[in-house]
Design a protein around this motif. Structure first.
Motif, mmCIF file in Angstrom:
data_model
loop_
_atom_site.group_PDB
_atom_site.id
_atom_site.type_symbol
_atom_site.label_atom_id
_atom_site.label_comp_id
_atom_site.label_asym_id
_atom_site.label_seq_id
_atom_site.Cartn_x
_atom_site.Cartn_y
_atom_site.Cartn_z
ATOM 1 N N PHE A 7 -7.104 13.689 -86.311
ATOM 2 C CA PHE A 7 -6.017 14.338 -87.048
ATOM 3 C C PHE A 7 -4.753 14.162 -86.221
ATOM 4 N N THR A 8 -3.734 13.483 -86.781
ATOM 5 C CA THR A 8 -2.534 13.176 -86.008
ATOM 6 C C THR A 8 -1.703 14.405 -85.675
ATOM 7 N N GLY A 9 -1.860 15.514 -86.445
ATOM 8 C CA GLY A 9 -0.897 16.595 -86.337
ATOM 9 C C GLY A 9 0.469 16.088 -86.771
ATOM 10 N N ASP A 10 1.513 16.841 -86.460
ATOM 11 C CA ASP A 10 2.888 16.402 -86.747
ATOM 12 C C ASP A 10 3.363 15.550 -85.574
ATOM 13 N N TYR A 11 3.935 14.405 -85.865
ATOM 14 C CA TYR A 11 4.316 13.521 -84.763
ATOM 15 C C TYR A 11 5.458 12.604 -85.169
ATOM 16 N N LYS A 12 6.126 12.082 -84.145
ATOM 17 C CA LYS A 12 7.001 10.928 -84.279
ATOM 18 C C LYS A 12 6.932 10.176 -82.949
ATOM 19 N N PHE A 13 7.359 8.945 -82.926
ATOM 20 C CA PHE A 13 7.392 8.180 -81.682
ATOM 21 C C PHE A 13 8.821 8.189 -81.160
ATOM 22 N N ASP A 14 9.085 9.154 -80.285
ATOM 23 C CA ASP A 14 10.405 9.329 -79.682
ATOM 24 C C ASP A 14 10.325 8.800 -78.252
ATOM 25 N N PHE A 15 10.998 7.704 -77.986
ATOM 26 C CA PHE A 15 10.907 7.069 -76.674
ATOM 27 C C PHE A 15 11.864 7.682 -75.654
ATOM 28 N N THR A 16 12.747 8.583 -76.102
ATOM 29 C CA THR A 16 13.603 9.359 -75.194
ATOM 30 C C THR A 16 13.517 10.827 -75.588
ATOM 31 N N PRO A 17 12.342 11.427 -75.468
ATOM 32 C CA PRO A 17 12.157 12.794 -75.968
ATOM 33 C C PRO A 17 12.728 13.836 -75.027
ATOM 34 N N VAL A 18 12.819 15.067 -75.527
ATOM 35 C CA VAL A 18 13.086 16.224 -74.682
ATOM 36 C C VAL A 18 11.717 16.737 -74.243
ATOM 37 N N GLY A 19 11.436 16.676 -72.957
ATOM 38 C CA GLY A 19 10.115 17.073 -72.494
ATOM 39 C C GLY A 19 9.225 15.867 -72.250
ATOM 40 N N LYS A 20 7.915 16.108 -72.186
ATOM 41 C CA LYS A 20 6.962 15.059 -71.841
ATOM 42 C C LYS A 20 6.849 14.030 -72.962
ATOM 43 N N PRO A 21 6.720 12.754 -72.628
ATOM 44 C CA PRO A 21 6.552 11.733 -73.664
ATOM 45 C C PRO A 21 5.135 11.722 -74.219
ATOM 46 N N ALA A 22 4.983 11.162 -75.398
ATOM 47 C CA ALA A 22 3.663 11.031 -76.018
ATOM 48 C C ALA A 22 2.798 10.089 -75.184
ATOM 49 N N ASP A 23 1.496 10.322 -75.233
ATOM 50 C CA ASP A 23 0.552 9.502 -74.456
ATOM 51 C C ASP A 23 0.082 8.329 -75.314
ATOM 52 N N LEU A 24 0.879 7.269 -75.350
ATOM 53 C CA LEU A 24 0.546 6.084 -76.158
ATOM 54 C C LEU A 24 -0.710 5.394 -75.643
ATOM 55 N N HIS A 25 -0.914 5.404 -74.329
ATOM 56 C CA HIS A 25 -2.086 4.749 -73.759
ATOM 57 C C HIS A 25 -3.375 5.432 -74.235
ATOM 58 N N LYS A 26 -3.346 6.772 -74.285
ATOM 59 C CA LYS A 26 -4.544 7.491 -74.724
ATOM 60 C C LYS A 26 -4.804 7.247 -76.207
ATOM 61 N N MET A 27 -3.732 7.184 -77.003
ATOM 62 C CA MET A 27 -3.899 6.866 -78.427
ATOM 63 C C MET A 27 -4.562 5.504 -78.591
ATOM 64 N N ALA A 28 -4.115 4.526 -77.797
ATOM 65 C CA ALA A 28 -4.689 3.188 -77.888
ATOM 66 C C ALA A 28 -6.162 3.196 -77.480
#
Length: 574
Positions: free
Chosen positions: A162-183
């Motif tokens: 379940f993705t939850g609510d998400y977007k791919f923000d490469f300059t986020p406020v706070g910690k970045p998304a874990d793209l490696h874990k998604m892969a």
């Protein structure tokens, strides 16, 4: 239609969140274990008069309460946690949520006196929750609130993501998304992906939150008067941007609105809103100690809610704040569907009083927390699911998401656009619809849950549009004689002082109908027969004179029996 999940199948269903934006609640069921993901509310549309919230129907969960192992929370927004107090009234089930969402949930439960018996466990992106046959793990995504997680439910037939609510923000406020874990999750294999469809109609990437922060800073540093900043209290990333702007521009922050005060308090305690140790926040009583260009008012009301702080400031009823000529008001949000008129009304009120109003239509001061089509395509490429089920969106959004999935190579027959209550049953090599259960909306009105149905709402709508006429009379039914009346009262139909002729006409018509009912009904004359005749003949007579159909409520007093309650024409016999 019943539900038939075979012993070797995993069942996936939604209690809310399909064909709608809100009240997200999804379930994964394998044999005697059910994992619930999120428990949200939906805010009512305009036609749901008097309704506070819309929540899912929990009947299927009540019938299977012994199988429910946990409610797993993806993040702390209302459409994902707002239903928890109502759910826990029915089923005391363990809640697993991130630190921020857990704090917000505790606040909700504390307000309703439910916290003492609640079982809340804090998790993070590295947590693994193990049950006898299934397990749950997480990955970090980017959203407009910290600690937004995707959820992986590991079952013997395969992984449900379940993705939850998400977007791919490469300059986020706070910690970045874990793209490696998604892969990595995608490489391990995803049997079914449940994908957020909210922005499926947006063809591009969603703007970064950092772009909004730059726009906010550029606007505020140019203003010479007070700045009133309205946004969602739960948009913690936006709140941090505002605090940083205040720090950089030398302004003090005053917070108004109960939900905003609660959100700021919780976010500061957890470190998600940081004032750099400069004590930027001041009490409302100290606002006049500083010049106007050193004040930033942070408040609720970006959706035009009548009782929110900004609406009360706009209409002059706020007890502590009055608009000043050089005030600038910033709406840092987009209107939720159904709220556009309310937002426009507040903007007009503010403008009429001389305030400068800035909103998202003309400035980059808001961005969505949901990804557009390009981000959804990226999610499909990372997860590479065998089957796909779009969630969190109205039908057209679900359909577009399904088409996007097919563009990435998922066969059309492997994409399932479902409705709340439908059950999808999967093995490692198959997927089928395994029945459905009732999943209608449940309305919350004050302390009443589920006791407001379509008949009551229909009556409220009729009253709001056409008004009410009360016809009261005292009758001796044994003697077939009208003793006094009928008296006519109007509520929301006409102003009686200026409509004496019409009231007299209605009164005379009602008297004629009552006498006819008493004289022509023979030995079977009764309150019901007179009432029925009054309703059937008075309504067309009123419509002929006014072209309106008010609700008619007869109150007939039989001197031999006393007052008997009567139903109105609209709900008679229901």
């Amino acid at each position: 239609m019943s539900v038939n999940i075979k012993n070797n199948e995993v069942g996936v269903f939604a209690l809310g969140g399909l064909n709608e934006v809100g009240k997200n609640m999804y379930g994964v069921q394998f044999q005697d274990e059910i994992i619930i993901m999120d428990s949200g509310v939906m805010f009512p549309e305009d036609e749901l008069l008097g309704i506070d919230y819309v929540i899912p129907d929990y009947q299927y969960l009540l019938q299977n309460r012994n199988k429910i192992k946990a409610v797993i929370i993806s993040h702390g927004h209302e459409d994902h946690i707002g239903g928890i107090p109502f759910l826990l009234r029915e089923i005391n089930v363990p809640i697993y949520a991130g630190k921020l969402a857990s704090a917000l949930i505790r606040n909700k439960l504390q307000e309703r006196g439910l916290l003492r018996d609640a079982e809340i466990h804090e998790i993070d992106e590295d947590s693994v929750i193990r049950f006898r046959k299934t397990s749950v793990s997480f990955y970090l995504t980017t959203h407009s609130i910290p600690e937004a997680y995707g959820i992986v439910v590991k079952t013997p037939p395969g992984n449900i993501v379940f993705t939850g609510d998400y977007k791919f923000d490469f300059t986020p406020v706070g910690k970045p998304a874990d793209l490696h874990k998604m892969a990595r999750i995608g490489e391990e294999g995803v049997l079914l992906l449940l994908g957020d469809s909210t922005n499926a109609e947006v063809p591009t990437f969603t703007n970064s939150e950092k772009i909004v922060g730059i726009s906010i800073r550029n606007i505020i540093q140019k203003e010479e008067g007070r700045v009133i900043f309205a946004t969602f209290a739960s948009n913690v990333s936006r709140l941090q941007q505002v605090v940083m702007t205040a720090y950089e521009t030398g302004r003090k922050i005053v917070v108004f609105g109960r939900s905003m005060e609660s959100s700021i308090k919780t976010a500061r305690e957890l470190g998600y809103v940081d004032d750099k140790g400069e004590d930027i926040f001041i009490e409302s009583r100290d606002i006049n100690k500083y010049p106007a260009n050193k004040i930033l008012i942070l408040c609720t009301g970006s959706q035009g809610e009548p009782m929110a702080a900004l609406s009360r400031i706009a209409n002059g009823t706020h007890r502590q704040i009055s608009l000043q000529p050089n005030d600038t008001v910033i709406f840092s949000s987009s209107p939720i569907p159904g709220n556009t008129m309310s937002v426009n009304r507040v903007i007009n009120q503010l403008s009429e009083q001389g305030a400068k109003v800035i909103h998202g239509k003309v400035n980059n001061i808001h961005t969505s927390g949901h990804g557009g089509q390009q981000e959804q395509l990226l999610m499909h490429r990372l997860m590479k699911p065998k089957y796909f089920m779009p969630v969190h969106g109205e039908y057209r959004m679900l359909k577009i998401q399904s088409e996007l999935a097919q563009m990435t190579g998922i066969p059309k027959d492997n994409c399932f656009i479902m409705s709340n209550g439908d059950v999808l049953a999967l093995t490692a090599d198959s997927a089928r619809i395994a029945g459905r259960f009732p999943a209608q909306d449940v309305y919350v009105d004050g302390n009443g849950i589920g006791d407001i149905g379509s008949i009551v709402l229909k009556d409220r709508k009729a009253l709001s549009e056409e008004g009410l006429i009360i016809v009261s009379a005292t009758i001796d039914f044994a003697a077939k004689q009208l003793i006094s009346g009928p008296d006519i009262m109007s509520r929301g139909f006409i102003y009686m002082r200026e409509s004496a002729d019409l009231i007299n006409d209605i009164q005379n018509k009602a008297r004629s109908i009552i006498n006819r009912g008493l004289n022509e009904s023979g030995p079977n004359v009764s309150e019901r027969s007179v009432r029925d005749l009054l309703l059937s003949q008075l309504e067309p007579a009123i419509y002929q004179k006014t072209q309106r159909n008010p609700m008619i409520m007869p109150i007939l007093l039989d001197i031999n029996k006393g007052v008997r309650p009567h139903q109105t024409k609209q709900n008679e016999g229901k």
